[in-house]
Write an enzyme that holds these catalytic residues in place. Structure first.
Site, mmCIF file in Angstrom:
data_model
loop_
_atom_site.group_PDB
_atom_site.id
_atom_site.type_symbol
_atom_site.label_atom_id
_atom_site.label_comp_id
_atom_site.label_asym_id
_atom_site.label_seq_id
_atom_site.Cartn_x
_atom_site.Cartn_y
_atom_site.Cartn_z
ATOM 1 N N ARG A 58 0.849 -1.192 0.000
ATOM 2 C CA ARG A 58 0.000 0.000 0.000
ATOM 3 C C ARG A 58 0.884 1.240 0.000
ATOM 4 O O ARG A 58 1.131 1.828 1.053
ATOM 5 C CB ARG A 58 -0.925 -0.019 1.228
ATOM 6 C CG ARG A 58 -2.073 -0.977 1.051
ATOM 7 C CD ARG A 58 -2.810 -1.214 2.345
ATOM 8 N NE ARG A 58 -2.028 -2.056 3.238
ATOM 9 C CZ ARG A 58 -2.498 -2.643 4.334
ATOM 10 N NH1 ARG A 58 -3.746 -2.460 4.680
ATOM 11 N NH2 ARG A 58 -1.717 -3.389 5.076
ATOM 12 N N ASP A 60 2.163 4.970 -0.259
ATOM 13 C CA ASP A 60 1.555 6.232 0.182
ATOM 14 C C ASP A 60 1.378 7.233 -0.955
ATOM 15 O O ASP A 60 1.955 7.064 -2.028
ATOM 16 C CB ASP A 60 2.483 6.891 1.215
ATOM 17 C CG ASP A 60 2.079 6.537 2.637
ATOM 18 O OD1 ASP A 60 0.952 6.067 2.828
ATOM 19 O OD2 ASP A 60 2.914 6.733 3.540
ATOM 20 N N TYR A 118 13.132 -1.608 -2.605
ATOM 21 C CA TYR A 118 12.748 -0.214 -2.807
ATOM 22 C C TYR A 118 14.003 0.587 -3.120
ATOM 23 O O TYR A 118 15.104 0.214 -2.703
ATOM 24 C CB TYR A 118 12.158 0.378 -1.521
ATOM 25 C CG TYR A 118 10.760 -0.077 -1.176
ATOM 26 C CD1 TYR A 118 9.657 0.709 -1.512
ATOM 27 C CD2 TYR A 118 10.540 -1.266 -0.499
ATOM 28 C CE1 TYR A 118 8.371 0.303 -1.176
ATOM 29 C CE2 TYR A 118 9.259 -1.681 -0.171
ATOM 30 C CZ TYR A 118 8.175 -0.890 -0.511
ATOM 31 O OH TYR A 118 6.899 -1.289 -0.188
ATOM 32 N N ARG A 207 11.326 5.610 4.518
ATOM 33 C CA ARG A 207 11.466 7.070 4.564
ATOM 34 C C ARG A 207 12.093 7.528 5.892
ATOM 35 O O ARG A 207 12.833 8.510 5.923
ATOM 36 C CB ARG A 207 10.113 7.736 4.324
ATOM 37 C CG ARG A 207 9.630 7.534 2.879
ATOM 38 C CD ARG A 207 8.168 7.885 2.695
ATOM 39 N NE ARG A 207 7.900 9.242 3.125
ATOM 40 C CZ ARG A 207 6.670 9.737 3.289
ATOM 41 N NH1 ARG A 207 5.608 8.967 3.077
ATOM 42 N NH2 ARG A 207 6.511 10.982 3.666
#
Lengths: 255, 255
Positions: A58, A60, A118, A207
């Site tokens: 999911r 952002d 990522y 992040r």
């Protein structure tokens, strides 16, 4: 009903994230999943009940994907390549279906995944390049890349990443395994690119890790502060969350 | 009043072109010039009469710039580097001032220019990459790059480019000189990049030239059709105008 698995790329800048956000059943914002559900149901000739689209991650608002993975069931058999072309014809141009495969009924985009990769692009220019403003995080403080390179191995392995989870995190355990944590310095382009691979990540974990690494790079935190943060298990200790714009879901691996 | 010359980059995807479009004096759409005028006047402490911003090239809606050039006069002396920083602090993030120089009073961004370089990115993927949709023109027909390479020299030199001017063109003469016309084939990225340099270009000239070159590449036009088009001086003969999204104003040279 045949089950399909698809690899999806999207430019996250035009979406309020991956997941459909509904309030009293009314979809309120443009989401990647919302567009995919519309396209798959159009392709499936608007069946009742409607076809569901399950995503692996999911992402952002503002987060991009080169390799999000979804699965869905169609009410009739279409060759996988026909599904790819059909969906790409229907979908808006900021979403692209890169690959479609027919998979066994028990395949699940989220639960069958084995690891995720990522990357995170940081622009280090003094003023941000207009062409990078929604595709990188911008960080104009002086960075010492050597300090960051020295800190990255501290993330590798199985650790309790409680200090690196944002308050929306709802998973039962905050223990995760990171198998890769690298940085590539692109001096010509005034960019740093972080690459992370692991079994799964907590809400905003990457992040927050990037935020900590950048603060290590400026000297605001000691080089091995990650060891301490893993130890203290306190999310208040790592407050700076790098912007969504720099984050890309690159690839998800399945067994 | 000191005159400044600035090199400006912008992502054209969020603008209705460079030039301010006003109707009864009310600015109706977001333009690059409009944002620059606001920023320069804020920096000049909102003087009366308002400071004007003159641009070298009126790029269309969706066209990008790495090196647009503007000039403006400030009511007081500020070091050029201070002007650059000040404007970048005020301007929205899709516009960047790359360089500011103090120039003589007779410098004119448009009339003092000596040549301009543009490039045009064509994506040749079957479905467009979401990250390229507003940064390339998309052309998925099979292209023979050798045919395009053979055609490009036909553009070089001083010619009447009347066949390559869109109907909005208002210049007295349609004679222009092209000094460079190249293509770079980026096979890995499934991209063609055209590079054009010349003293000046007619309205939509580059997008029409790219359209003709792509039709030469597919075999729809003979390889040396440009020679014929220059001869006939008929804008009806070259109707396909490549999309604005692929066009970049790269650099403007001054004596």
């Amino acid at each position: 009903m045949p089950r399909y698995r698809a690899v999806v790329a999207y430019d996250g800048s035009g979406f309020a994230g991956f997941q459909v956000q509904s309030k009293r059943g009314v979809e309120r914002e443009r989401t990647v999943q919302g567009e995919l559900i519309k396209a798959v149901n159009q392709m499936g000739k608007n069946p009742q009940p409607a076809i569901k689209v399950v995503g692996a991650s999911r992402t952002d608002t503002g987060v991009h994907a080169f390799g999000q993975v979804i699965h869905f069931d169609l009410p009739f058999d279409i060759p996988a390549e026909g599904v790819r072309k059909g969906l790409n014809t229907i979908l808006p141009r900021d979403i692209l279906i890169k690959e479609v495969l027919l998979v066994p009924d028990d395949f699940h985009a989220r639960f069958s995944s084995h690891s995720k990769r990522y990357f995170y692009r940081v622009s280090t220019q003094d003023y941000v390049d207009p062409f990078k403003r929604v595709y990188t995080g911008h960080f104009h403080w002086q960075l010492d890349a050597k300090r960051i390179e020295e800190a990255l191995p501290d993330l590798i392995g199985e650790h309790d990443f409680a200090s690196f989870a944002a308050s929306g995190n709802e998973t039962a355990t905050t223990v995760r395994t990171i198998t890769r944590a690298d940085v590539i310095v692109k001096a010509d382009e005034q960019e740093l690119v972080f690459i992370f691979e692991g079994n799964a990540f907590l809400y905003n974990q990457i992040r927050i890790m990037v935020g900590v690494l950048l603060e290590i790079g400026t000297g605001r935190r000691p080089v091995h502060d990650i060891v301490r943060l893993i130890e203290v298990k306190d999310r208040e200790q790592a407050r700076y969350t790098a912007p969504a714009a720099g984050l890309y879901l690159d690839e998800i691996a399945y067994n």
